[in-house]
Design a protein around this motif. Structure first.
Motif, PDB file in Angstrom:
ATOM      1  N   ARG A  34       0.835  -1.203   0.000  1.00  0.00           N
ATOM      2  CA  ARG A  34       0.000   0.000   0.000  1.00  0.00           C
ATOM      3  C   ARG A  34       0.873   1.259   0.000  1.00  0.00           C
ATOM      4  O   ARG A  34       1.889   1.315   0.689  1.00  0.00           O
ATOM      5  CB  ARG A  34      -0.928   0.012   1.205  1.00  0.00           C
ATOM      6  N   GLU A  35       0.447   2.237  -0.755  1.00  0.00           N
ATOM      7  CA  GLU A  35       1.195   3.482  -0.913  1.00  0.00           C
ATOM      8  C   GLU A  35       1.497   4.127   0.439  1.00  0.00           C
ATOM      9  O   GLU A  35       0.623   4.225   1.310  1.00  0.00           O
ATOM     10  CB  GLU A  35       0.400   4.457  -1.785  1.00  0.00           C
ATOM     11  N   GLY A  36       2.738   4.542   0.604  1.00  0.00           N
ATOM     12  CA  GLY A  36       3.170   5.214   1.821  1.00  0.00           C
ATOM     13  C   GLY A  36       3.580   4.284   2.953  1.00  0.00           C
ATOM     14  O   GLY A  36       4.023   4.742   4.009  1.00  0.00           O
ATOM     15  N   MET A  37       3.446   2.977   2.743  1.00  0.00           N
ATOM     16  CA  MET A  37       3.765   2.005   3.800  1.00  0.00           C
ATOM     17  C   MET A  37       5.061   1.248   3.528  1.00  0.00           C
ATOM     18  O   MET A  37       5.407   0.316   4.258  1.00  0.00           O
ATOM     19  CB  MET A  37       2.605   1.021   3.974  1.00  0.00           C
ATOM     20  N   GLU A  38       5.788   1.659   2.505  1.00  0.00           N
ATOM     21  CA  GLU A  38       6.960   0.903   2.070  1.00  0.00           C
ATOM     22  C   GLU A  38       8.035   0.798   3.158  1.00  0.00           C
ATOM     23  O   GLU A  38       8.581  -0.293   3.393  1.00  0.00           O
ATOM     24  CB  GLU A  38       7.559   1.519   0.797  1.00  0.00           C
ATOM     25  N   GLU A  39       8.350   1.901   3.808  1.00  0.00           N
ATOM     26  CA  GLU A  39       9.406   1.889   4.823  1.00  0.00           C
ATOM     27  C   GLU A  39       9.023   0.996   6.006  1.00  0.00           C
ATOM     28  O   GLU A  39       9.828   0.183   6.477  1.00  0.00           O
ATOM     29  CB  GLU A  39       9.700   3.310   5.304  1.00  0.00           C
ATOM     30  N   GLU A  40       7.796   1.140   6.475  1.00  0.00           N
ATOM     31  CA  GLU A  40       7.309   0.294   7.575  1.00  0.00           C
ATOM     32  C   GLU A  40       7.291  -1.173   7.161  1.00  0.00           C
ATOM     33  O   GLU A  40       7.636  -2.068   7.941  1.00  0.00           O
ATOM     34  CB  GLU A  40       5.908   0.744   7.989  1.00  0.00           C
ATOM     35  N   TYR A  41       6.891  -1.437   5.925  1.00  0.00           N
ATOM     36  CA  TYR A  41       6.857  -2.811   5.412  1.00  0.00           C
ATOM     37  C   TYR A  41       8.247  -3.439   5.446  1.00  0.00           C
ATOM     38  O   TYR A  41       8.414  -4.563   5.919  1.00  0.00           O
ATOM     39  CB  TYR A  41       6.306  -2.837   3.985  1.00  0.00           C
TER      40      TYR A  41
ATOM     41  N   LYS B 260       6.886   2.144  -7.610  1.00  0.00           N
ATOM     42  CA  LYS B 260       6.934   2.316  -6.151  1.00  0.00           C
ATOM     43  C   LYS B 260       5.957   1.353  -5.480  1.00  0.00           C
ATOM     44  O   LYS B 260       4.833   1.168  -5.935  1.00  0.00           O
ATOM     45  CB  LYS B 260       6.572   3.757  -5.804  1.00  0.00           C
ATOM     46  N   GLY B 261       6.435   0.720  -4.424  1.00  0.00           N
ATOM     47  CA  GLY B 261       5.591  -0.183  -3.651  1.00  0.00           C
ATOM     48  C   GLY B 261       5.540  -1.606  -4.164  1.00  0.00           C
ATOM     49  O   GLY B 261       4.895  -2.456  -3.560  1.00  0.00           O
TER      50      GLY B 261
END
Length: 98
Positions: free
Chosen positions: A11-18, A47-48
């Motif tokens: 999901r967009e914006g969750m890449e770093e946490e993922y 991205k993502g």
């Protein structure tokens, strides 16, 4: 040896946490019977998007040993909420070209 290949869309914006969570989840899969190696690759163009490659000794080590274990439930709880859509898992076997 079997190669599990999974195309993942985070999901967009969750890449770093993922990526941080995946590092934690890696300890779960790496202790499973039949596990050989895994790697997570980040797509350059989109991205993502990620590619997960896992080597197993046998197909059943993944589909039965891992997928039907309590450890899989922990793996799923850590990671599956990041994915949209749900990933497609495919298994491959090396072709002897000699």
């Amino acid at each position: 040896m079997i190669l599990e290949a999974v195309m993942l869309q985070v999901r967009e914006g969750m890449e770093e946490e993922y990526e941080k969570t995946f590092k934690k989840a890696s300890s779960i899969i790496s202790k499973m019977k039949g596990y050989i190696h895994h790697e997570l690759q980040r797509c350059i163009e989109q991205k993502g998007k990620y590619l997960l490659l896992i080597q197993w000794e046998t197909l059943e080590d993944h589909t039965v040993g891992f997928r039907q274990s309590p450890d899989y439930q922990e793996w799923k709880a850590l990671l599956h909420h990041f994915y949209d859509p749900s990933p497609t898992v495919e298994h491959f076997q090396r072709v002897d070209l000699s």
